[in-house]
Structures are given as structure tokens and as C-alpha cells.
Design a protein around this motif. Sequence first.
Motif, short mmCIF file in Angstrom:
data_model
loop_
_atom_site.label_atom_id
_atom_site.label_comp_id
_atom_site.label_asym_id
_atom_site.label_seq_id
_atom_site.Cartn_x
_atom_site.Cartn_y
_atom_site.Cartn_z
N TYR A 248 0.83 -1.21 0.00
CA TYR A 248 0.00 0.00 0.00
C TYR A 248 0.87 1.26 0.00
CZ TYR A 248 -4.05 -2.95 0.68
OH TYR A 248 -5.02 -3.90 0.51
N ASP A 249 1.99 1.22 0.72
CA ASP A 249 2.93 2.34 0.68
C ASP A 249 3.46 2.55 -0.73
OD1 ASP A 249 2.81 3.00 3.42
OD2 ASP A 249 4.44 1.62 3.93
N ILE A 250 3.79 1.45 -1.40
CA ILE A 250 4.33 1.52 -2.75
C ILE A 250 3.29 2.08 -3.72
CG2 ILE A 250 5.13 0.09 -4.70
CD1 ILE A 250 6.46 -1.73 -2.50
N LEU A 251 2.05 1.62 -3.58
CA LEU A 251 0.99 2.13 -4.45
C LEU A 251 0.75 3.62 -4.19
CD1 LEU A 251 -1.18 1.76 -6.59
CD2 LEU A 251 -2.72 0.96 -4.78
N GLN A 252 0.76 4.02 -2.93
CA GLN A 252 0.59 5.44 -2.62
C GLN A 252 1.71 6.26 -3.25
OE1 GLN A 252 -0.61 7.03 1.36
NE2 GLN A 252 1.46 7.88 1.35
N GLU A 253 2.94 5.78 -3.12
CA GLU A 253 4.06 6.50 -3.72
C GLU A 253 3.93 6.58 -5.23
OE1 GLU A 253 8.95 6.53 -3.85
OE2 GLU A 253 7.93 4.98 -2.68
N LYS A 254 3.50 5.49 -5.84
CA LYS A 254 3.33 5.46 -7.30
C LYS A 254 2.31 6.50 -7.75
CE LYS A 254 2.62 2.02 -10.92
NZ LYS A 254 2.35 0.58 -11.17
N LEU A 255 1.21 6.60 -7.03
CA LEU A 255 0.19 7.59 -7.40
C LEU A 255 0.66 9.02 -7.13
CD1 LEU A 255 -3.04 5.74 -6.33
CD2 LEU A 255 -2.32 6.33 -8.64
N PHE A 256 1.28 9.25 -5.97
CA PHE A 256 1.76 10.59 -5.68
C PHE A 256 2.88 11.01 -6.63
CE2 PHE A 256 -0.88 10.50 -1.97
CZ PHE A 256 -1.10 11.83 -1.66
N ALA A 257 3.62 10.06 -7.18
CA ALA A 257 4.66 10.38 -8.17
C ALA A 257 4.05 11.02 -9.41
CB ALA A 257 5.45 9.13 -8.54
N GLN A 258 2.79 10.71 -9.69
CA GLN A 258 2.12 11.31 -10.85
C GLN A 258 1.89 12.80 -10.67
OE1 GLN A 258 1.50 9.61 -13.78
NE2 GLN A 258 2.79 8.12 -12.70
N CYS A 259 1.94 13.27 -9.44
CA CYS A 259 1.74 14.71 -9.20
C CYS A 259 2.76 15.55 -9.94
CB CYS A 259 1.81 15.01 -7.69
SG CYS A 259 0.43 14.36 -6.75
N ALA A 260 4.02 15.10 -9.94
CA ALA A 260 5.08 15.84 -10.62
C ALA A 260 4.82 15.96 -12.11
CB ALA A 260 6.43 15.17 -10.36
N ASN B 225 1.89 16.16 -13.43
CA ASN B 225 0.61 16.84 -13.66
C ASN B 225 0.52 18.20 -12.99
OD1 ASN B 225 -1.06 14.81 -15.20
ND2 ASN B 225 -0.33 13.54 -13.52
N GLY B 226 1.67 18.83 -12.75
CA GLY B 226 1.68 20.19 -12.22
C GLY B 226 1.20 20.31 -10.79
N MET B 227 1.34 19.26 -10.02
CA MET B 227 0.89 19.28 -8.63
C MET B 227 2.08 19.05 -7.68
SD MET B 227 -2.58 17.01 -8.95
CE MET B 227 -3.89 17.44 -10.06
N ASN B 228 3.19 19.70 -7.97
CA ASN B 228 4.41 19.51 -7.19
C ASN B 228 4.25 19.88 -5.71
OD1 ASN B 228 6.17 18.43 -9.16
ND2 ASN B 228 6.33 20.46 -10.07
N ALA B 229 3.33 20.78 -5.41
CA ALA B 229 3.15 21.19 -4.01
C ALA B 229 2.62 20.05 -3.15
CB ALA B 229 2.18 22.38 -3.94
N LEU B 230 2.09 19.00 -3.78
CA LEU B 230 1.52 17.89 -3.01
C LEU B 230 2.53 16.82 -2.64
CD1 LEU B 230 -1.84 17.36 -4.97
CD2 LEU B 230 -1.41 18.79 -2.95
N ILE B 231 3.78 16.95 -3.12
CA ILE B 231 4.77 15.90 -2.87
C ILE B 231 6.05 16.44 -2.25
CG2 ILE B 231 3.89 14.36 -4.64
CD1 ILE B 231 6.21 15.31 -6.45
N SER B 232 6.70 15.55 -1.54
CA SER B 232 8.05 15.78 -1.02
C SER B 232 8.89 14.59 -1.42
CB SER B 232 8.05 15.89 0.52
OG SER B 232 7.37 17.02 0.95
N ARG B 233 10.17 14.86 -1.62
CA ARG B 233 11.10 13.77 -1.95
C ARG B 233 12.08 13.60 -0.81
NH1 ARG B 233 9.87 16.13 -6.90
NH2 ARG B 233 9.51 14.65 -8.58
N TRP B 234 12.35 12.32 -0.49
CA TRP B 234 13.31 12.02 0.58
C TRP B 234 13.92 10.66 0.31
CZ3 TRP B 234 13.19 8.71 5.10
CH2 TRP B 234 14.20 9.00 6.03
N GLN B 235 15.22 10.62 0.25
CA GLN B 235 15.99 9.39 0.03
C GLN B 235 15.47 8.60 -1.17
OE1 GLN B 235 16.22 7.21 3.74
NE2 GLN B 235 17.79 8.61 4.54
N GLY B 236 15.20 9.30 -2.25
CA GLY B 236 14.79 8.66 -3.48
C GLY B 236 13.33 8.23 -3.53
N HIS B 237 12.57 8.59 -2.52
CA HIS B 237 11.16 8.23 -2.49
C HIS B 237 10.29 9.49 -2.53
CE1 HIS B 237 11.68 3.95 -1.75
NE2 HIS B 237 12.70 4.28 -0.97
N ILE B 238 9.05 9.31 -2.92
CA ILE B 238 8.10 10.41 -2.99
C ILE B 238 7.03 10.17 -1.93
CG2 ILE B 238 6.33 11.52 -4.41
CD1 ILE B 238 8.11 10.91 -6.83
#
Length: 132
Positions: free
Chosen positions: A36-48, A50-63
Motif C-alpha cells: 500500500y505504501d508503494i501504491l501510494q508512492e506510485k500515485l503521488f509520483a504522478q503529481c510531478a 501533472n503540475g501538482m508539485n506542491a503535493l509531494i516531497s522527496r526524501w531518500q529517493g522516495h516520494i
Amino acid sequence: MNIELTDKEFRRLLDLVYIGNWILNSTREKDRFEDYDILQEKLFAQCAKNGMNALISRWQGHIFPSPAYENGGIHEAIADYEDAVFFDILAEELARRDLGEDCDDLAALTARMDEYMDEFEANGVENLTLDV
């Protein structure tokens, strides 16, 4: 698989995934459901993309969901749900305790639960006492 979503629909999907993952994993430490963590990361990676960069943070290669996302109201929605579930469960457990063997009488159980819910709506847990 491809799914066409509007920006608004995608944003709602992020909320659903975040809430679902929160419910499944927020109380776990080492035994998280990683898929579930992996799926959440996969979906949030789509933010970048789709112009929704404010919704994500990157840390140690993960979103991850950004602090702006997490502080934007999603936890208030989760808290509202948790409060409702807490009081529903508490009312039912107290009603079952009070009725004992008669708790199979659905009308009596529901009536007693309603009495507790009226009390909780009026006073929260202020009037609860515990005899230990």
C-alpha cells in the motif's frame, strides 16, 4: 491499464489512497503493508507529471505526500471519521454491557445506544467515569 481522470478526480483519488493507507498503516511500525505504501508512492509520483508539485516531497529517493498536502485538511477528515467511529463503538459496547443477555433484542440495543449517542453529542466524554 489506463484510466482517464480530470485533475479534480485525480486529486480525489489521492485523498482516497492516502486515507486508506493511513487507516491500514498509521498504527503499524515495522509490520506495515508495504504494497500500500508503494501504491501510494506510485500515485503521488504522478503529481510531478501533472503540475501538482506542491503535493509531494522527496526524501531518500522516495516520494511522499508533502507537509502542505498533509496539513491541507486531510487529517481533519480522518479525525472526523475516527471520532464518529469511536463514539459509535463506545455506545454499542456500553449498551451491550448494560443489557447483558438482553443485548440480542435489537430494539432495546438500538434504544440504549441512542441514549449514549445523545449523551456523547451533548457532552462528549465529559461525564464518563471509570470504576476500577
